[in-house]
Design an enzyme around this catalytic site. Structure first.
Site, mmCIF file in Angstrom:
data_model
loop_
_atom_site.group_PDB
_atom_site.id
_atom_site.type_symbol
_atom_site.label_atom_id
_atom_site.label_comp_id
_atom_site.label_asym_id
_atom_site.label_seq_id
_atom_site.Cartn_x
_atom_site.Cartn_y
_atom_site.Cartn_z
ATOM 1 N N LEU A 22 0.813 -1.212 0.000
ATOM 2 C CA LEU A 22 0.000 0.000 0.000
ATOM 3 C C LEU A 22 0.844 1.258 0.000
ATOM 4 O O LEU A 22 0.401 2.300 -0.463
ATOM 5 C CB LEU A 22 -0.938 0.018 1.215
ATOM 6 C CG LEU A 22 -2.054 -1.024 1.232
ATOM 7 C CD1 LEU A 22 -2.808 -0.972 2.551
ATOM 8 C CD2 LEU A 22 -3.005 -0.796 0.071
ATOM 9 N N ALA A 24 5.038 3.137 1.363
ATOM 10 C CA ALA A 24 6.290 3.051 2.113
ATOM 11 C C ALA A 24 6.747 4.459 2.449
ATOM 12 O O ALA A 24 6.400 5.424 1.761
ATOM 13 C CB ALA A 24 7.360 2.313 1.308
ATOM 14 N N GLY A 25 7.528 4.578 3.513
ATOM 15 C CA GLY A 25 8.048 5.870 3.926
ATOM 16 C C GLY A 25 9.367 5.694 4.641
ATOM 17 O O GLY A 25 9.964 4.610 4.634
ATOM 18 N N MET A 27 9.950 5.548 7.742
ATOM 19 C CA MET A 27 9.892 4.758 8.972
ATOM 20 C C MET A 27 9.488 3.307 8.749
ATOM 21 O O MET A 27 9.794 2.453 9.573
ATOM 22 C CB MET A 27 8.918 5.408 9.956
ATOM 23 C CG MET A 27 9.349 6.780 10.426
ATOM 24 S SD MET A 27 8.213 7.452 11.653
ATOM 25 C CE MET A 27 8.997 9.033 12.005
ATOM 26 N N LYS A 44 1.236 -2.255 8.974
ATOM 27 C CA LYS A 44 2.421 -1.397 8.944
ATOM 28 C C LYS A 44 3.554 -2.081 9.698
ATOM 29 O O LYS A 44 3.388 -2.496 10.842
ATOM 30 C CB LYS A 44 2.111 -0.047 9.600
ATOM 31 C CG LYS A 44 3.297 0.911 9.623
ATOM 32 C CD LYS A 44 2.899 2.251 10.236
ATOM 33 C CE LYS A 44 4.056 3.238 10.230
ATOM 34 N NZ LYS A 44 3.651 4.555 10.788
ATOM 35 N N ASP A 138 0.956 14.977 12.751
ATOM 36 C CA ASP A 138 1.343 14.849 11.344
ATOM 37 C C ASP A 138 0.108 14.756 10.457
ATOM 38 O O ASP A 138 0.040 13.941 9.547
ATOM 39 C CB ASP A 138 2.237 13.620 11.152
ATOM 40 C CG ASP A 138 2.999 13.650 9.828
ATOM 41 O OD1 ASP A 138 3.169 14.752 9.264
ATOM 42 O OD2 ASP A 138 3.411 12.579 9.356
#
Length: 458
Positions: A22, A24-25, A27, A44, A138
């Site tokens: 779905l 990615a980042g 973290m 996650k 955030d």
């Protein structure tokens, strides 16, 4: 958008089978998963190199705790988590809707009614989050999912209990520059009113299609957040005062989330004497609808990639997302030209004496200009004979029946059938369509039909 699993990606996290990517980042990564009961979840997991960092584990533990505290109507429900695992993970209910950033990118700025509906939903969300003693920290367009019944706020990765100091090193700014508050940009402690500023920045983006403090290097953006006025050019007059109040540089000048909700409700009453606009969602994209042809919903009406990539409501754990072009008998790839209309099977003569087949799940994937819909089904009476479908909701695919022994362009496997429909993917003439599909048995009895939305993912 749901991407295929890569060779190095895990296939199982906790009790959840992973079906695709779905996002990615910095973290971690987020996967589409399926529970043992057939429910889709978003899983996650943190990057392996960060899992060894005690400080990051503590931050991830705070995210899980915060998500559990506010889990409910306005956020994605926490299903399960393991912060002590070698690679910590968090599973939440999968929200069937695009992110606000996807909706604006594909459809452009929201209309006044949709903006007010979005503002009301986000104000309700923040009111619930703050009432639980949590500061999100955030809030940004990619962390707002547009579910059919209203927005959901996700990703509490840098959230904190309102009464404690952030899990960050002194002077470290954590957040997204274009949507953080001046106090957050300055590395100061933040409270609930910081989230209200971020809400204002999110509304500004939704109203104009632009980041309110421009683009560029993060340091330059942060300077503008602290010292310059947001660019609200083109923001609707009915919504602009609300956004400006949220974007006050000093926290004391901003309304609380509850006060903002009251103001938005009053603005809705003033601008919409009839029924209030429904919050924008994947099936009601924000913005004015162009005239719709009988057959095609052109690119501005494409269902968001998050919906096009997955319509697996149940029973999808048995197959993956990798799509392979299926050759025709002459070795060439399948094309829309092979989609012949077949004669309907015999009408049912009487109630079946054996159990009829039933559909257990649906899924879509893209291959070239085609979007395949895949149906998985249960066949307790071993009498399933074929499948059929017809265009609905403005799509004019004619009613078709295809036997499993001669499925035209379909791909028949054990207890599943895939069928391609040409959506013009990658040709510049992309469009969406909707079909109603069913399985029928040897006596002509139909299963309960399912509705399947088909759209390109690029």
């Amino acid at each position: 958008m749901v991407g295929v699993l890569q060779p190095a990606d895990p296939r199982l996290i906790g009790p959840f089978q992973l079906l695709g990517r779905l996002g990615a980042g910095g973290m971690g990564r987020v996967f589409l998963g399926m529970s043992a009961a057939g429910r889709p979840v978003a899983v996650k997991i943190v990057h392996a190199e960060l899992a060894a960092d005690p400080e990051f584990r503590a931050r991830f533990g705070s995210e899980v705790a915060a998500a559990r505290k506010v889990s409910g109507l306005f956020t994605a429900l926490v299903v399960d988590a393991d912060v002590e695992a070698p690679v910590p993970w968090l599973a939440t209910a999968y929200v069937a809707g695009p992110s606000l950033s996807e909706a604006v990118r594909h459809r452009g700025p929201l209309t006044t009614g949709s903006l007010l509906a979005l503002a009301a939903g986000l104000a309700k969300s923040l009111t619930a989050i703050h009432a639980a003693g949590v500061v999100h920290g955030d809030l940004k367009p990619s962390n707002v999912l547009l579910a059919p019944d209203g927005p959901r706020v996700i990703d509490f990765g840098i959230s904190q209990a309102a009464e404690v100091t952030p899990l960050a090193r002194a002077g470290l700014v954590v957040g997204t520059p274009s949507f953080m508050s001046p106090e957050q940009a300055a590395g100061q402690d933040v409270g609930p009113l910081s989230d209200v500023f971020s809400l204002g920045a999110v509304l500004a983006y939704a109203a104009t299609g632009r980041k309110p403090f421009g683009t560029g290097q993060p340091a330059a953006v942060l300077e503008r957040v602290v010292g310059e006025t947001a660019d609200l050019t083109d923001a609707p007059a009915q919504v602009r005062p609300l956004i400006e109040r949220c974007l006050a540089k000093e926290p004391a000048g901003r309304p609380t989330a509850a006060e903002l909700l009251a103001e938005v409700t009053a603005a809705q009453s003033a601008t919409e004497p009839g029924p209030k606009s429904a919050p924008p969602g994947p099936d009601v994209p924000p913005g004015p609808r162009p005239a719709r042809s009988r057959r095609r919903w052109w690119r501005p009406l494409i269902t968001a990639p998050a919906i096009a990539g997955l319509l697996a409501l149940s029973g999808a754990a048995g197959y993956g997302l990798v799509s392979v072009a299926q050759p025709d008998r002459d070795g060439s790839a399948l094309t829309g030209a092979k989609m012949a209309v077949r004669r309907a099977p015999p009408a049912p003569s009487h109630a079946p004496s054996v159990p009829s087949p039933r559909i257990t799940g649906t899924f879509t994937y893209q291959q070239g200009p085609m979007v395949y819909f895949e149906i998985s089904y249960s066949d307790p009476g071993h009498n399933a004979a074929g499948f059929g479908f017809v265009g609905v909701e403005g799509s004019d695919w004619p009613q078709q029946y295809h036997s499993f022994s001669n499925p035209a362009a379909g791909i028949v496997e054990a207890n599943s059938i895939s069928y391609p429909l040409n959506q013009g993917c990658g040709t510049g003439l992309e469009y969406t369509s909707t079909v109603k599909a069913w399985i029928y048995d040897s006596d002509g009895n139909r299963s309960k039909p399912v509705i399947i939305h088909l759209a390109c993912t690029t």
